[in-house]
Every structure is written in C-alpha cells, then in structure tokens.
Design a protein around this motif. Structure first.
Motif, PDB file in Angstrom:
ATOM      1  N   TYR A  76     -23.122 -19.455 -10.893  1.00  0.00           N
ATOM      2  CA  TYR A  76     -23.810 -18.561 -10.740  1.00  0.00           C
ATOM      3  C   TYR A  76     -23.111 -16.991  -9.900  1.00  0.00           C
ATOM      4  O   TYR A  76     -23.162 -15.992 -10.633  1.00  0.00           O
ATOM      5  CB  TYR A  76     -25.112 -18.696  -9.762  1.00  0.00           C
ATOM      6  CG  TYR A  76     -25.954 -17.651  -9.509  1.00  0.00           C
ATOM      7  CD1 TYR A  76     -26.794 -17.392 -10.640  1.00  0.00           C
ATOM      8  CD2 TYR A  76     -25.880 -17.001  -8.516  1.00  0.00           C
ATOM      9  CE1 TYR A  76     -28.123 -16.279 -10.485  1.00  0.00           C
ATOM     10  CE2 TYR A  76     -26.906 -15.887  -8.273  1.00  0.00           C
ATOM     11  CZ  TYR A  76     -28.035 -15.386  -9.306  1.00  0.00           C
ATOM     12  OH  TYR A  76     -29.087 -14.513  -9.411  1.00  0.00           O
ATOM     13  N   LEU A  77     -22.016 -17.624  -9.247  1.00  0.00           N
ATOM     14  CA  LEU A  77     -21.382 -16.241  -8.449  1.00  0.00           C
ATOM     15  C   LEU A  77     -20.235 -15.728  -9.559  1.00  0.00           C
ATOM     16  O   LEU A  77     -20.370 -14.465  -9.754  1.00  0.00           O
ATOM     17  CB  LEU A  77     -20.792 -16.831  -7.141  1.00  0.00           C
ATOM     18  CG  LEU A  77     -21.463 -16.889  -6.215  1.00  0.00           C
ATOM     19  CD1 LEU A  77     -20.914 -17.685  -5.037  1.00  0.00           C
ATOM     20  CD2 LEU A  77     -21.959 -15.653  -5.759  1.00  0.00           C
ATOM     21  N   MET A  78     -19.850 -16.626 -10.386  1.00  0.00           N
ATOM     22  CA  MET A  78     -18.825 -16.116 -11.361  1.00  0.00           C
ATOM     23  C   MET A  78     -19.676 -15.369 -12.169  1.00  0.00           C
ATOM     24  O   MET A  78     -19.060 -14.362 -12.836  1.00  0.00           O
ATOM     25  CB  MET A  78     -17.897 -17.484 -11.971  1.00  0.00           C
ATOM     26  CG  MET A  78     -17.144 -17.992 -10.760  1.00  0.00           C
ATOM     27  SD  MET A  78     -15.933 -19.431 -11.654  1.00  0.00           S
ATOM     28  CE  MET A  78     -17.291 -20.690 -11.763  1.00  0.00           C
ATOM     29  N   VAL A  79     -20.574 -15.846 -12.898  1.00  0.00           N
ATOM     30  CA  VAL A  79     -21.310 -15.143 -14.136  1.00  0.00           C
ATOM     31  C   VAL A  79     -22.085 -13.927 -13.660  1.00  0.00           C
ATOM     32  O   VAL A  79     -21.882 -12.734 -14.166  1.00  0.00           O
ATOM     33  CB  VAL A  79     -22.213 -16.346 -14.662  1.00  0.00           C
ATOM     34  CG1 VAL A  79     -22.802 -15.476 -15.869  1.00  0.00           C
ATOM     35  CG2 VAL A  79     -21.334 -17.436 -15.437  1.00  0.00           C
ATOM     36  N   THR A  80     -22.950 -13.958 -12.828  1.00  0.00           N
ATOM     37  CA  THR A  80     -23.705 -12.879 -12.251  1.00  0.00           C
ATOM     38  C   THR A  80     -22.833 -11.853 -11.453  1.00  0.00           C
ATOM     39  O   THR A  80     -23.025 -10.748 -11.696  1.00  0.00           O
ATOM     40  CB  THR A  80     -24.800 -13.444 -11.404  1.00  0.00           C
ATOM     41  OG1 THR A  80     -25.427 -14.386 -12.063  1.00  0.00           O
ATOM     42  CG2 THR A  80     -25.857 -12.442 -10.884  1.00  0.00           C
ATOM     43  N   TYR A  81     -21.967 -12.209 -10.570  1.00  0.00           N
ATOM     44  CA  TYR A  81     -21.382 -11.488  -9.852  1.00  0.00           C
ATOM     45  C   TYR A  81     -19.732 -11.098 -10.272  1.00  0.00           C
ATOM     46  O   TYR A  81     -18.839 -10.670  -9.436  1.00  0.00           O
ATOM     47  CB  TYR A  81     -21.566 -11.736  -8.308  1.00  0.00           C
ATOM     48  CG  TYR A  81     -23.167 -11.510  -8.074  1.00  0.00           C
ATOM     49  CD1 TYR A  81     -23.503 -10.170  -7.904  1.00  0.00           C
ATOM     50  CD2 TYR A  81     -23.814 -12.539  -8.187  1.00  0.00           C
ATOM     51  CE1 TYR A  81     -24.459 -10.011  -7.689  1.00  0.00           C
ATOM     52  CE2 TYR A  81     -25.080 -12.308  -7.999  1.00  0.00           C
ATOM     53  CZ  TYR A  81     -25.629 -10.966  -7.583  1.00  0.00           C
ATOM     54  OH  TYR A  81     -27.033 -10.890  -7.278  1.00  0.00           O
ATOM     55  N   GLU A  82     -19.386 -11.896 -11.214  1.00  0.00           N
ATOM     56  CA  GLU A  82     -17.883 -11.694 -11.726  1.00  0.00           C
ATOM     57  C   GLU A  82     -16.713 -12.011 -10.667  1.00  0.00           C
ATOM     58  O   GLU A  82     -15.724 -11.571 -10.623  1.00  0.00           O
ATOM     59  CB  GLU A  82     -17.633 -10.096 -12.189  1.00  0.00           C
ATOM     60  CG  GLU A  82     -18.403 -10.132 -13.491  1.00  0.00           C
ATOM     61  CD  GLU A  82     -18.321  -8.603 -14.029  1.00  0.00           C
ATOM     62  OE1 GLU A  82     -17.557  -7.743 -13.200  1.00  0.00           O
ATOM     63  OE2 GLU A  82     -18.771  -8.346 -15.012  1.00  0.00           O
TER      64      GLU A  82
END
Length: 126
Positions: A76-82
């Motif tokens: 979620y952190l990687m996808v949503t907040y790069e």
C-alpha cells in the motif's frame, strides 16, 4: 483510543485488518495515510513493517498471516505513496512477540491488542 509508537516520535492509530484476512479496512488505510507525512519527512530512514497475530491458533498459519499483513501495508505504501521498494521491508512474526498484558485489562482485551501491524523508521541497514 489506542495508539502504537511510530519511530521517531509519531503516534498513529492501530493498523487493523478484517479477521483472518490480509485485507486492509477503510480505517486502517486512513491510519496508514496519516503516517505518510512522517515517512516523507525522514527520506533517509528505512521502513520496517512488522506483522503480528494473537497467540491462539496454528503458529504456522499465524506466521503466514502476519507476513501477508505486513506485505499488504508495505505494498500500500509503495503503490499509493510511491515509497521505493528498496526502502521498505515487511516481516511477519506471528504470535512470537506478544504485547505484555496490562494490569488493568482482561484476558479478552489483551488478546484483542495482539493482532497488529507496526511501522518503524530505522537508520541502520536491515
């Protein structure tokens, strides 16, 4: 409300999942969203996402569930907040690191606090 420590000094609400799943609830996503400002404020820190379950049930199932939950938050952190993949690590502990029981809580309240995901910022390599 209960809060978990988010190093270095930011406090967030617990990251909660639907029972026996690795699906983030709406509230859990909001709690992860809340911590992203702190993550952006410390760009040189690495992120460790720790998954924990309660101490009941099959230890192997709990270990896998805790790993899946930690990976869900990391994804979620990687996808949503790069957040870059090389900056984040997900670790599942199952029921191996339970929280201590508070003097003023029942066994049921204690068990309810055990399933959690904790996000830490660390300076050393993992």
């Amino acid at each position: 409300a209960r809060f978990f420590k988010f190093s270095p000094g930011v406090r967030i609400r617990p990251i909660v999942f639907q029972r026996s799943t690795d699906t983030l609830t709406h509230d859990a996503k909001e709690n992860v969203d809340h911590m992203t400002n702190a993550i952006k404020s410390y760009p040189n820190f690495r992120i460790v996402v720790e998954g924990h379950t309660n101490i009941r049930g099959d230890p192997q199932v709990n270990l896998q569930l805790s790993q899946d939950r930690a990976e869900t938050v990391a994804r979620y952190l990687m996808v949503t907040y790069e957040v870059k993949q090389n900056r984040i690590r997900a670790i599942g502990y199952g029921g191996e690191k339970p929280l201590s029981k508070r003097l003023d809580e029942t066994d049921q309240e204690h068990l309810a606090r055990l399933p959690r995901v904790v996000v830490k910022l660390v300076t050393e390599a993992y």
